[in-house]
Motif scaffolding. Sequence first.
Motif, mmCIF file in Angstrom:
data_model
loop_
_atom_site.group_PDB
_atom_site.id
_atom_site.type_symbol
_atom_site.label_atom_id
_atom_site.label_comp_id
_atom_site.label_asym_id
_atom_site.label_seq_id
_atom_site.Cartn_x
_atom_site.Cartn_y
_atom_site.Cartn_z
ATOM 1 N N SER A 180 -5.788 1.300 -13.061
ATOM 2 C CA SER A 180 -5.709 2.660 -12.533
ATOM 3 C C SER A 180 -7.089 3.279 -12.329
ATOM 4 O O SER A 180 -7.237 4.233 -11.574
ATOM 5 C CB SER A 180 -4.897 3.545 -13.488
ATOM 6 O OG SER A 180 -5.494 3.586 -14.772
ATOM 7 N N TYR A 232 0.829 -1.186 0.000
ATOM 8 C CA TYR A 232 0.000 0.000 0.000
ATOM 9 C C TYR A 232 0.871 1.245 0.000
ATOM 10 O O TYR A 232 2.050 1.213 0.340
ATOM 11 C CB TYR A 232 -0.937 0.034 1.220
ATOM 12 C CG TYR A 232 -0.246 0.072 2.563
ATOM 13 C CD1 TYR A 232 0.167 1.271 3.134
ATOM 14 C CD2 TYR A 232 -0.006 -1.107 3.275
ATOM 15 C CE1 TYR A 232 0.806 1.314 4.369
ATOM 16 C CE2 TYR A 232 0.630 -1.083 4.517
ATOM 17 C CZ TYR A 232 1.023 0.126 5.048
ATOM 18 O OH TYR A 232 1.660 0.155 6.266
ATOM 19 N N PRO A 289 -13.195 2.687 -6.011
ATOM 20 C CA PRO A 289 -12.694 2.776 -4.640
ATOM 21 C C PRO A 289 -13.664 2.195 -3.611
ATOM 22 O O PRO A 289 -14.881 2.340 -3.714
ATOM 23 C CB PRO A 289 -12.534 4.284 -4.427
ATOM 24 C CG PRO A 289 -13.567 4.890 -5.312
ATOM 25 C CD PRO A 289 -13.700 3.986 -6.507
ATOM 26 N N ALA A 329 -9.631 1.571 -11.068
ATOM 27 C CA ALA A 329 -10.344 0.667 -10.169
ATOM 28 C C ALA A 329 -11.287 1.443 -9.250
ATOM 29 O O ALA A 329 -10.943 2.527 -8.757
ATOM 30 C CB ALA A 329 -9.346 -0.132 -9.323
ATOM 31 N N TYR A 370 -10.184 -3.810 -6.465
ATOM 32 C CA TYR A 370 -10.673 -2.483 -6.120
ATOM 33 C C TYR A 370 -9.517 -1.642 -5.588
ATOM 34 O O TYR A 370 -8.495 -2.174 -5.152
ATOM 35 C CB TYR A 370 -11.765 -2.558 -5.043
ATOM 36 C CG TYR A 370 -13.039 -3.194 -5.509
ATOM 37 C CD1 TYR A 370 -14.071 -2.422 -6.038
ATOM 38 C CD2 TYR A 370 -13.218 -4.576 -5.434
ATOM 39 C CE1 TYR A 370 -15.248 -3.007 -6.472
ATOM 40 C CE2 TYR A 370 -14.387 -5.172 -5.869
ATOM 41 C CZ TYR A 370 -15.406 -4.383 -6.392
ATOM 42 O OH TYR A 370 -16.570 -4.968 -6.835
ATOM 43 N N ARG A 371 -9.683 -0.336 -5.616
ATOM 44 C CA ARG A 371 -8.781 0.547 -4.890
ATOM 45 C C ARG A 371 -9.285 0.603 -3.453
ATOM 46 O O ARG A 371 -10.391 1.081 -3.189
ATOM 47 C CB ARG A 371 -8.769 1.947 -5.502
ATOM 48 C CG ARG A 371 -7.850 2.915 -4.760
ATOM 49 C CD ARG A 371 -7.949 4.314 -5.320
ATOM 50 N NE ARG A 371 -7.031 5.220 -4.632
ATOM 51 C CZ ARG A 371 -6.944 6.535 -4.884
ATOM 52 N NH1 ARG A 371 -7.714 7.074 -5.807
ATOM 53 N NH2 ARG A 371 -6.086 7.278 -4.211
ATOM 54 N N ASP A 421 -3.434 3.279 1.264
ATOM 55 C CA ASP A 421 -4.068 3.378 -0.047
ATOM 56 C C ASP A 421 -3.548 2.218 -0.894
ATOM 57 O O ASP A 421 -2.398 2.223 -1.324
ATOM 58 C CB ASP A 421 -3.730 4.722 -0.693
ATOM 59 C CG ASP A 421 -4.463 4.952 -2.009
ATOM 60 O OD1 ASP A 421 -5.274 4.101 -2.414
ATOM 61 O OD2 ASP A 421 -4.205 5.999 -2.637
ATOM 62 N N TYR A 422 -4.406 1.210 -1.078
ATOM 63 C CA TYR A 422 -4.038 0.032 -1.862
ATOM 64 C C TYR A 422 -4.566 0.221 -3.281
ATOM 65 O O TYR A 422 -5.778 0.144 -3.504
ATOM 66 C CB TYR A 422 -4.658 -1.230 -1.283
ATOM 67 C CG TYR A 422 -4.203 -1.620 0.108
ATOM 68 C CD1 TYR A 422 -3.215 -2.580 0.295
ATOM 69 C CD2 TYR A 422 -4.800 -1.059 1.238
ATOM 70 C CE1 TYR A 422 -2.819 -2.969 1.563
ATOM 71 C CE2 TYR A 422 -4.408 -1.445 2.519
ATOM 72 C CZ TYR A 422 -3.417 -2.396 2.675
ATOM 73 O OH TYR A 422 -3.038 -2.773 3.944
ATOM 74 N N PRO A 423 -3.686 0.481 -4.250
ATOM 75 C CA PRO A 423 -4.172 0.702 -5.607
ATOM 76 C C PRO A 423 -4.654 -0.612 -6.228
ATOM 77 O O PRO A 423 -4.150 -1.694 -5.925
ATOM 78 C CB PRO A 423 -2.930 1.222 -6.340
ATOM 79 C CG PRO A 423 -1.775 0.623 -5.590
ATOM 80 C CD PRO A 423 -2.210 0.567 -4.157
ATOM 81 N N GLY A 424 -5.655 -0.494 -7.070
ATOM 82 C CA GLY A 424 -6.095 -1.667 -7.806
ATOM 83 C C GLY A 424 -5.152 -1.960 -8.962
ATOM 84 O O GLY A 424 -4.269 -1.158 -9.295
ATOM 85 N N THR A 425 -5.318 -3.115 -9.565
ATOM 86 C CA THR A 425 -4.475 -3.465 -10.713
ATOM 87 C C THR A 425 -4.779 -2.567 -11.906
ATOM 88 O O THR A 425 -3.940 -2.361 -12.770
ATOM 89 C CB THR A 425 -4.707 -4.932 -11.103
ATOM 90 O OG1 THR A 425 -6.113 -5.168 -11.289
ATOM 91 C CG2 THR A 425 -4.183 -5.864 -10.010
ATOM 92 N N VAL A 442 -9.033 1.997 0.268
ATOM 93 C CA VAL A 442 -8.530 3.093 1.094
ATOM 94 C C VAL A 442 -8.905 2.782 2.544
ATOM 95 O O VAL A 442 -10.086 2.626 2.868
ATOM 96 C CB VAL A 442 -9.124 4.439 0.655
ATOM 97 C CG1 VAL A 442 -8.618 5.568 1.551
ATOM 98 C CG2 VAL A 442 -8.790 4.721 -0.810
#
Length: 298
Positions: free
Chosen positions: A28, A4, A32, A30, A57-58, A22-26, A60
């Motif tokens: 950009s 994250y 939230p 994705a 998913y992104r 904040d875990y970004p999705g695969t 948060v």
Amino acid sequence: MTDYRSHRFRSADGRLDLFARDYPGTDSAARPLLLIHALTRNSADFEPLIDWLGGRYRLVVPDVRGRGLSDRDPEPAHYNPAVYAEDMFALMDDLGIDSAGLIGTSMGGLIAMAMAAMDRGRSRDLPPRVGPVIMNDVGAHLEPDALARIAGYVGKSTVFANWDEAAAGCRAVNGPVFPDFTDTDWMEFARRTCRETAEGVAYDYDPAIAVPIEAENESGNGEVDLWPVWRAMDGLPVLVVRGVMSGLLSAATVAEMECTHEGPFASVDVPLRGHTPLLNEPAARKAIETFLTEHYPV
């Protein structure tokens, strides 16, 4: 463990420095999901869920004020769901997130309800900021005996000599909630719930979060009518996850929530869990997967 980005932001009142994972999705783009933890927990509490859900998913995941890496509030009266909800909107603004689905565990579910009510109170000309909501073992009525039990242990400034003692302490408080936990499970739980300090290992929250709870008990207002807030969630898709052994959220309350909700509603009972499930249990996973696929598809 899913990686994250660390994100720091100002609280809604501008007084505190707060933290979120904040875990970004695969992808950009994705969609939230805002994950809000329970009263005495922090952003690490969702690690079991994130290891399964991350990427699609992104995600948060904030440390609510007074917990984890977020500032402690010198004014304990600010430790309440309405203030927390404003902080969540401030986080969304800071990250440029117009709207998000919500997953709230216990107190986090109350914050989600407050956010939905606040969002409903905005101008109808503005697009909604709150999407589908997953409420983990919390609802429109909270059983008084369970609230009294929580009030009995929150805010105790316990310091453990080492991590083994911390794991044993977590087991002493939460043993009935997770009857199938192994020693390894309890150590992992302690690592997510506690932190190392100069004095030893302590729970990772400001003991002053207990002050508003104690004030409510002393005033005789321990039971709060949450049904008006629940009705403000009409129109939103809602999934209620309940530990089958939960003392806080009864099956009768979930049934009444379903009867009174104007909008999509689903619920699931998670076996071998009290208050609260971790959300990585097979029954919880299946229900969350079905709910998000239908109401918040990637």
